[in-house]
Design a protein around this motif. Sequence first.
Motif, PDB file in Angstrom:
ATOM      1  N   ILE A  82      27.650  68.958 112.271  1.00 45.52           N
ATOM      2  CA  ILE A  82      27.599  70.413 112.119  1.00 45.52           C
ATOM      3  C   ILE A  82      28.886  70.915 111.458  1.00 45.52           C
ATOM      4  O   ILE A  82      28.838  71.746 110.543  1.00 45.52           O
ATOM      5  N   SER A  85      29.216  72.744 107.847  1.00 47.46           N
ATOM      6  CA  SER A  85      29.810  74.076 107.698  1.00 47.46           C
ATOM      7  C   SER A  85      30.917  74.086 106.651  1.00 47.46           C
ATOM      8  O   SER A  85      31.242  75.134 106.096  1.00 47.46           O
ATOM      9  N   VAL A  99      21.328  68.130 108.759  1.00 47.53           N
ATOM     10  CA  VAL A  99      20.935  69.301 109.549  1.00 47.53           C
ATOM     11  C   VAL A  99      19.506  69.707 109.205  1.00 47.53           C
ATOM     12  O   VAL A  99      18.675  69.962 110.084  1.00 47.53           O
ATOM     13  N   THR A 139      24.526  77.842 108.501  1.00 43.55           N
ATOM     14  CA  THR A 139      25.344  76.650 108.733  1.00 43.55           C
ATOM     15  C   THR A 139      26.660  76.757 107.971  1.00 43.55           C
ATOM     16  O   THR A 139      27.725  76.444 108.508  1.00 43.55           O
TER      17      THR A 139
END
Length: 92
Positions: free
Chosen positions: A19, A23, A33, A76
């Motif tokens: 994650i 990002s 993701v 995200t």
Amino acid sequence: MRKNKKQNHESGLLPFHIILAASEGNVEAIQAVLKHYEGYIRHLSTRKMYDEFGQVHYCVDETLRQRLETKLITKTLAFQPVPFESKKTMNR
């Protein structure tokens, strides 16, 4: 009780390092993701259709699926993790 990597994977959680990498714009992490949420997005974008004989058919609305994927990517990339503060540092 702590969970190890195998238990974490079995519970269906996406690892935090993926994650975080997503990002920051890592393309492979973003793909991971999207892959993780692929089934959920497909479920959300499934629509009930009727043919000329009244038979029910379920199909994926591709426009909605693409919009949901785009929204997931946008959110995200906008994700900014907040540093963890333990109770000891908060009570000082």
